[in-house]
Write a protein that holds these residues in place. Structure first.
Motif, PDB file in Angstrom:
ATOM      1  N   PHE A  29       1.027  -1.201   0.123  1.00 52.87           N
ATOM      2  CA  PHE A  29      -0.019   0.052   0.100  1.00 52.87           C
ATOM      3  C   PHE A  29       0.815   1.333   0.037  1.00 52.87           C
ATOM      4  CE2 PHE A  29       0.707  -0.787   4.447  1.00 52.87           C
ATOM      5  CZ  PHE A  29       0.841   0.437   4.924  1.00 52.87           C
ATOM      6  N   GLU A  30       0.304   2.433  -0.179  1.00 57.52           N
ATOM      7  CA  GLU A  30       0.948   3.570  -0.387  1.00 57.52           C
ATOM      8  C   GLU A  30       0.263   4.418   0.610  1.00 57.52           C
ATOM      9  OE1 GLU A  30       1.991   4.910  -4.364  1.00 57.52           O
ATOM     10  OE2 GLU A  30       0.859   3.242  -5.142  1.00 57.52           O
ATOM     11  N   CYS A  31       1.147   5.189   1.186  1.00 54.57           N
ATOM     12  CA  CYS A  31       0.477   6.060   2.333  1.00 54.57           C
ATOM     13  C   CYS A  31       0.600   7.532   1.878  1.00 54.57           C
ATOM     14  CB  CYS A  31       0.889   6.035   3.426  1.00 54.57           C
ATOM     15  SG  CYS A  31       2.890   6.435   3.893  1.00 54.57           S
ATOM     16  N   ASP A  32      -0.134   8.462   2.521  1.00 52.98           N
ATOM     17  CA  ASP A  32      -0.166   9.847   2.046  1.00 52.98           C
ATOM     18  C   ASP A  32       0.925  10.709   2.612  1.00 52.98           C
ATOM     19  OD1 ASP A  32      -2.709   9.292   1.059  1.00 52.98           O
ATOM     20  OD2 ASP A  32      -3.913  10.037   2.729  1.00 52.98           O
ATOM     21  N   SER A  33       1.620   9.917   3.683  1.00 54.32           N
ATOM     22  CA  SER A  33       2.942  10.867   4.336  1.00 54.32           C
ATOM     23  C   SER A  33       4.026  10.757   3.610  1.00 54.32           C
ATOM     24  CB  SER A  33       2.966  10.394   5.531  1.00 54.32           C
ATOM     25  OG  SER A  33       3.089   9.073   5.904  1.00 54.32           O
ATOM     26  N   CYS A  34       4.350   9.481   2.817  1.00 48.83           N
ATOM     27  CA  CYS A  34       5.720   9.319   2.386  1.00 48.83           C
ATOM     28  C   CYS A  34       5.318   8.649   0.486  1.00 48.83           C
ATOM     29  CB  CYS A  34       6.374   8.421   3.067  1.00 48.83           C
ATOM     30  SG  CYS A  34       5.557   7.076   2.963  1.00 48.83           S
ATOM     31  N   GLN A  35       6.440   8.984   0.081  1.00 48.72           N
ATOM     32  CA  GLN A  35       6.384   8.209  -1.367  1.00 48.72           C
ATOM     33  C   GLN A  35       7.167   6.738  -1.509  1.00 48.72           C
ATOM     34  OE1 GLN A  35       7.616  11.045  -4.211  1.00 48.72           O
ATOM     35  NE2 GLN A  35       5.577  11.806  -4.597  1.00 48.72           N
ATOM     36  N   ALA A  36       6.515   5.899  -0.721  1.00 50.56           N
ATOM     37  CA  ALA A  36       7.219   4.602  -0.551  1.00 50.56           C
ATOM     38  C   ALA A  36       6.110   3.556  -0.457  1.00 50.56           C
ATOM     39  CB  ALA A  36       7.929   4.318   0.956  1.00 50.56           C
ATOM     40  N   PHE A  37       6.482   2.482  -0.955  1.00 52.47           N
ATOM     41  CA  PHE A  37       5.480   1.171  -0.956  1.00 52.47           C
ATOM     42  C   PHE A  37       5.684   0.320   0.490  1.00 52.47           C
ATOM     43  CE2 PHE A  37       6.758   2.268  -5.257  1.00 52.47           C
ATOM     44  CZ  PHE A  37       5.646   2.438  -5.814  1.00 52.47           C
ATOM     45  N   HIS A  38       4.623   0.378   1.158  1.00 52.46           N
ATOM     46  CA  HIS A  38       4.771  -0.560   2.275  1.00 52.46           C
ATOM     47  C   HIS A  38       4.287  -1.768   2.021  1.00 52.46           C
ATOM     48  CE1 HIS A  38       5.341   3.105   4.877  1.00 52.46           C
ATOM     49  NE2 HIS A  38       4.607   3.683   3.747  1.00 52.46           N
ATOM     50  N   LEU A  39       5.163  -2.979   2.255  1.00 56.84           N
ATOM     51  CA  LEU A  39       4.788  -4.405   2.060  1.00 56.84           C
ATOM     52  C   LEU A  39       3.872  -5.067   3.396  1.00 56.84           C
ATOM     53  CD1 LEU A  39       8.134  -5.458   0.449  1.00 56.84           C
ATOM     54  CD2 LEU A  39       6.032  -4.422  -0.565  1.00 56.84           C
ATOM     55  N   ARG A  40       2.858  -5.227   2.946  1.00 59.80           N
ATOM     56  CA  ARG A  40       1.681  -5.810   3.820  1.00 59.80           C
ATOM     57  C   ARG A  40       2.269  -7.307   4.390  1.00 59.80           C
ATOM     58  NH1 ARG A  40      -4.196  -3.720   2.642  1.00 59.80           N
ATOM     59  NH2 ARG A  40      -3.292  -1.803   1.952  1.00 59.80           N
ATOM     60  N   HIS A  41       2.692  -8.096   3.557  1.00 60.03           N
ATOM     61  CA  HIS A  41       2.933  -9.486   3.934  1.00 60.03           C
ATOM     62  C   HIS A  41       4.093  -9.608   4.953  1.00 60.03           C
ATOM     63  CE1 HIS A  41       6.414  -9.103   0.952  1.00 60.03           C
ATOM     64  NE2 HIS A  41       6.835 -10.094   1.566  1.00 60.03           N
ATOM     65  N   MET A  42       5.138  -8.837   4.977  1.00 58.58           N
ATOM     66  CA  MET A  42       6.120  -8.744   5.910  1.00 58.58           C
ATOM     67  C   MET A  42       5.638  -7.870   7.355  1.00 58.58           C
ATOM     68  SD  MET A  42       9.802  -8.224   4.050  1.00 58.58           S
ATOM     69  CE  MET A  42      10.573  -8.480   5.673  1.00 58.58           C
ATOM     70  N   GLN A  43       4.967  -7.164   7.240  1.00 60.23           N
ATOM     71  CA  GLN A  43       4.438  -6.391   8.207  1.00 60.23           C
ATOM     72  C   GLN A  43       3.428  -7.484   9.137  1.00 60.23           C
ATOM     73  OE1 GLN A  43       3.954  -2.229   6.043  1.00 60.23           O
ATOM     74  NE2 GLN A  43       2.939  -2.391   8.125  1.00 60.23           N
ATOM     75  N   LYS A  44       3.301  -8.426   8.927  1.00 60.05           N
ATOM     76  CA  LYS A  44       2.580  -9.422   9.452  1.00 60.05           C
ATOM     77  C   LYS A  44       3.634 -10.551  10.397  1.00 60.05           C
ATOM     78  CE  LYS A  44      -1.607  -9.687   6.886  1.00 60.05           C
ATOM     79  NZ  LYS A  44      -2.377 -10.650   6.291  1.00 60.05           N
ATOM     80  N   HIS A  45       4.852 -10.213  10.042  1.00 58.03           N
ATOM     81  CA  HIS A  45       5.863 -10.885  10.728  1.00 58.03           C
ATOM     82  C   HIS A  45       6.001 -10.382  12.250  1.00 58.03           C
ATOM     83  CE1 HIS A  45       7.525 -13.771   8.065  1.00 58.03           C
ATOM     84  NE2 HIS A  45       7.156 -12.780   6.893  1.00 58.03           N
TER      85      HIS A  45
END
Length: 181
Positions: A29-45
């Motif tokens: 997903f992309e958030c409004d505060s930065c120009q980065a791609f946040h990877l959901r599958h690893m955030q569940k670790h």
């Protein structure tokens, strides 16, 4: 062997990275505060608070943030050189900001794209970064230096109720079993 020509190499922008991540079926997903791609599958670790892919100055940066247990901060700092020898490509550093309650360990890996890359290189970079960073995190977790808070965030209430009932039932069964000497 596949032959490559100069047209195969691209200097990716955010749109091309978005396309490649989608083709990899890597949820992000992309958030409004930065120009980065946040990877959901690893955030569940366990213990991972943020995972992102940034594009800055012709470099793709894959970074993972984990929260450090306050009691382990000095020990982790003392072992940072050893931690950085666990991988030739991924590197870690401690980030302490005034606004945050907890110090964070940032583990990152980068690839230069100034001369261009092909999609297969990007795919391999994502795969290798994931493996290397998770290996480093698991080593640090084994030494009980990180918060393991995500375990509770992703647990369903039904699972918790089921586990509580199983624990009560096993306790009840153990009380009813005769002790054989």
């Amino acid at each position: 062997m596949v032959s490559l020509n100069a047209l195969d190499f691209k200097i990716p922008d955010l749109a091309l990275l978005r396309c490649w991540l989608s083709q990899l079926e890597c949820p992000f997903f992309e958030c409004d505060s930065c120009q980065a791609f946040h990877l959901r599958h690893m955030q569940k670790h366990n213990c991972v608070s943020d995972v992102r892919i940034d594009l800055k100055d012709n470099i793709i940066l894959f970074s993972v943030l984990v929260e450090i247990r306050p009691i382990a901060l000095i020990s982790l700092n003392n072992n940072l050189s050893h931690i950085n020898t666990l991988s030739l490509t991924a590197k870690a550093f401690i980030n302490i900001e005034e606004d945050d309650n907890l110090a964070q360990l940032v583990i990152c890996q980068s690839i230069s794209i100034a001369t261009g890359i092909i999609k297969q290189q990007f795919n391999y970079f994502i795969q290798q970064s994931t493996e290397q960073i998770l290996m480093i995190i698991s080593t640090i977790v084994e030494n009980d230096m990180l918060f393991l808070n995500n375990y509770y965030e992703y647990k369903d209430d039904e699972e918790e109720d089921k586990e509580e009932n199983e624990a009560k039932n096993s306790l009840l069964v153990s009380k009813l079993r005769p002790i054989i000497h």
